[in-house]
Write a protein that holds these residues in place. Structure first.
Motif, PDB file in Angstrom:
ATOM      1  N   ASP A  46     -85.378 -41.914 -45.114  1.00  0.00           N
ATOM      2  CA  ASP A  46     -84.930 -40.825 -45.981  1.00  0.00           C
ATOM      3  C   ASP A  46     -85.161 -39.496 -45.272  1.00  0.00           C
ATOM      4  O   ASP A  46     -86.215 -39.295 -44.649  1.00  0.00           O
ATOM      5  N   ARG A  47     -84.207 -38.596 -45.388  1.00  0.00           N
ATOM      6  CA  ARG A  47     -84.414 -37.243 -44.874  1.00  0.00           C
ATOM      7  C   ARG A  47     -85.269 -36.507 -45.888  1.00  0.00           C
ATOM      8  O   ARG A  47     -84.917 -36.424 -47.064  1.00  0.00           O
ATOM      9  N   VAL A  48     -86.398 -35.967 -45.416  1.00  0.00           N
ATOM     10  CA  VAL A  48     -87.351 -35.343 -46.341  1.00  0.00           C
ATOM     11  C   VAL A  48     -87.786 -33.942 -45.927  1.00  0.00           C
ATOM     12  O   VAL A  48     -88.491 -33.271 -46.685  1.00  0.00           O
ATOM     13  N   HIS A  49     -87.386 -33.506 -44.704  1.00  0.00           N
ATOM     14  CA  HIS A  49     -87.877 -32.211 -44.221  1.00  0.00           C
ATOM     15  C   HIS A  49     -86.878 -31.616 -43.236  1.00  0.00           C
ATOM     16  O   HIS A  49     -86.704 -32.146 -42.136  1.00  0.00           O
ATOM     17  N   GLY A  50     -86.226 -30.542 -43.601  1.00  0.00           N
ATOM     18  CA  GLY A  50     -85.276 -29.889 -42.705  1.00  0.00           C
ATOM     19  C   GLY A  50     -84.125 -30.809 -42.329  1.00  0.00           C
ATOM     20  O   GLY A  50     -83.828 -31.784 -43.014  1.00  0.00           O
ATOM     21  N   ASP A  51     -83.500 -30.517 -41.216  1.00  0.00           N
ATOM     22  CA  ASP A  51     -82.343 -31.296 -40.779  1.00  0.00           C
ATOM     23  C   ASP A  51     -82.711 -32.669 -40.236  1.00  0.00           C
ATOM     24  O   ASP A  51     -82.014 -33.648 -40.463  1.00  0.00           O
ATOM     25  N   PHE A  52     -83.810 -32.734 -39.464  1.00  0.00           N
ATOM     26  CA  PHE A  52     -84.120 -33.968 -38.740  1.00  0.00           C
ATOM     27  C   PHE A  52     -85.470 -34.576 -39.105  1.00  0.00           C
ATOM     28  O   PHE A  52     -85.964 -35.439 -38.383  1.00  0.00           O
TER      29      PHE A  52
ATOM     30  N   MET B  56     -90.868 -38.867 -38.862  1.00  0.00           N
ATOM     31  CA  MET B  56     -90.198 -38.641 -37.583  1.00  0.00           C
ATOM     32  C   MET B  56     -89.428 -37.336 -37.634  1.00  0.00           C
ATOM     33  O   MET B  56     -88.994 -36.911 -38.702  1.00  0.00           O
ATOM     34  N   ASP B  57     -89.261 -36.741 -36.458  1.00  0.00           N
ATOM     35  CA  ASP B  57     -88.502 -35.502 -36.348  1.00  0.00           C
ATOM     36  C   ASP B  57     -88.034 -35.346 -34.910  1.00  0.00           C
ATOM     37  O   ASP B  57     -88.505 -36.038 -34.009  1.00  0.00           O
ATOM     38  N   SER B  58     -87.146 -34.422 -34.713  1.00  0.00           N
ATOM     39  CA  SER B  58     -86.698 -34.044 -33.374  1.00  0.00           C
ATOM     40  C   SER B  58     -87.566 -32.883 -32.896  1.00  0.00           C
ATOM     41  O   SER B  58     -88.297 -32.272 -33.679  1.00  0.00           O
ATOM     42  N   SER B  59     -87.477 -32.577 -31.619  1.00  0.00           N
ATOM     43  CA  SER B  59     -88.240 -31.458 -31.074  1.00  0.00           C
ATOM     44  C   SER B  59     -87.653 -30.139 -31.565  1.00  0.00           C
ATOM     45  O   SER B  59     -86.471 -30.067 -31.910  1.00  0.00           O
ATOM     46  N   PRO B  60     -88.460 -29.074 -31.567  1.00  0.00           N
ATOM     47  CA  PRO B  60     -87.913 -27.765 -31.945  1.00  0.00           C
ATOM     48  C   PRO B  60     -86.755 -27.340 -31.033  1.00  0.00           C
ATOM     49  O   PRO B  60     -85.821 -26.694 -31.493  1.00  0.00           O
ATOM     50  N   GLU B  61     -86.798 -27.750 -29.760  1.00  0.00           N
ATOM     51  CA  GLU B  61     -85.714 -27.424 -28.830  1.00  0.00           C
ATOM     52  C   GLU B  61     -84.393 -28.083 -29.248  1.00  0.00           C
ATOM     53  O   GLU B  61     -83.323 -27.606 -28.893  1.00  0.00           O
ATOM     54  N   SER B  62     -84.498 -29.165 -29.989  1.00  0.00           N
ATOM     55  CA  SER B  62     -83.303 -29.881 -30.459  1.00  0.00           C
ATOM     56  C   SER B  62     -82.992 -29.584 -31.923  1.00  0.00           C
ATOM     57  O   SER B  62     -82.150 -30.239 -32.519  1.00  0.00           O
ATOM     58  N   GLY B  63     -83.701 -28.639 -32.513  1.00  0.00           N
ATOM     59  CA  GLY B  63     -83.438 -28.276 -33.896  1.00  0.00           C
ATOM     60  C   GLY B  63     -84.413 -28.855 -34.903  1.00  0.00           C
ATOM     61  O   GLY B  63     -84.280 -28.633 -36.098  1.00  0.00           O
ATOM     62  N   GLY B  64     -85.410 -29.603 -34.433  1.00  0.00           N
ATOM     63  CA  GLY B  64     -86.421 -30.158 -35.329  1.00  0.00           C
ATOM     64  C   GLY B  64     -87.524 -29.157 -35.620  1.00  0.00           C
ATOM     65  O   GLY B  64     -87.517 -28.029 -35.119  1.00  0.00           O
ATOM     66  N   GLN B  65     -88.501 -29.599 -36.441  1.00  0.00           N
ATOM     67  CA  GLN B  65     -89.581 -28.701 -36.858  1.00  0.00           C
ATOM     68  C   GLN B  65     -90.971 -29.315 -36.642  1.00  0.00           C
ATOM     69  O   GLN B  65     -91.923 -28.925 -37.304  1.00  0.00           O
TER      70      GLN B  65
END
Length: 144
Positions: A7-13, A27-36
Motif C-alpha cells: 500500500d502507498r502510505v507516504h508521499g509518492d514512493f 519502503m521508499d525511493s531515495s530523495p534523489e529519485s523523488g522519495g522521502q
C-alpha cells in the motif's frame, strides 16, 4: 503460497508491504529519485534478505554441531552495475561475526554451506550474476 500486499502510505514512493502474518516493512525511493527516506530501498531489501536467510542457516548448522553461538552479527555490502537498467547487484561481500565458543573451521563450513547450498536468497542473487564473497570472524565472548 505466500502473499505480499503493498500500500502507498507516504508521499509518492513510500510503501508499506506486509505478508500474510501481518509483518510489515516500509519502503521508499531515495530523495534523489523523488522519495522521502520513509523506508528501505527495495534493492537494499534483497541484501537484508540475504543476511536473514544466511543467518538462520548458519545458526541452525552450528547448533546441530553443538557450537555455542552467544551472539551473531553480519555486515553486508554490495555494488550494483553502473549505467544499466535494471541495475543488478554485481559484487556482494558478507561479513559474519560470530560470538561464543565456536570452532573456526565449523563456522567457515557453516557459512560455505549456507551461501553455496541452502540459502535461497544467495542462490537467487548468484543466478542473477552477483558474486558473493564471505569473511568469517569468530569472537570470544568477554565475560565481566
Amino acid at each position: 503460497m505466500p502473499t505480499i500486499k503493498l500500500d502507498r502510505v507516504h508521499g509518492d514512493f513510500g510503501f508499506a508491504a506486509s505478508d500474510e502474518n501481518g509483518h510489515t516493512v516500509n519502503m521508499d525511493s531515495s530523495p534523489e529519485s523523488g522519495g522521502q527516506n520513509f523506508g528501505v530501498r527495495p534493492m537494499q531489501m534483497l541484501l537484508m534478505g540475504l543476511a536473514g536467510c544466511s543467518a538462520i542457516d548458519v545458526i541452525m548448522i552450528l547448533k546441530k554441531q553443538k557450537q555455542n553461538v552467544e551472539d551473531y552479527k553480519m555486515v553486508v555490502n554490495g555494488d550494483r552495475e553502473a549505467g544499466k537498467e535494471p541495475s543488478l547487484w554485481k559484487n556482494v561481500t558478507v561479513e559474519f561475526h560470530l560470538y561464543g565458543d565456536i570452532d573456526q573451521d565449523k563456522a567457515n563450513r557453516a557459512v560455505d554451506l549456507s551461501i553455496n547450498k541452502y540459502c535461497s536468497v544467495a542462490a537467487t542473487l548468484a543466478l542473477a550474476g552477483a558474486e558473493i564473497k564471505t569473511q568469517v570472524f569468530v569472537h570470544p565472548v568477554v565475560k565481566s
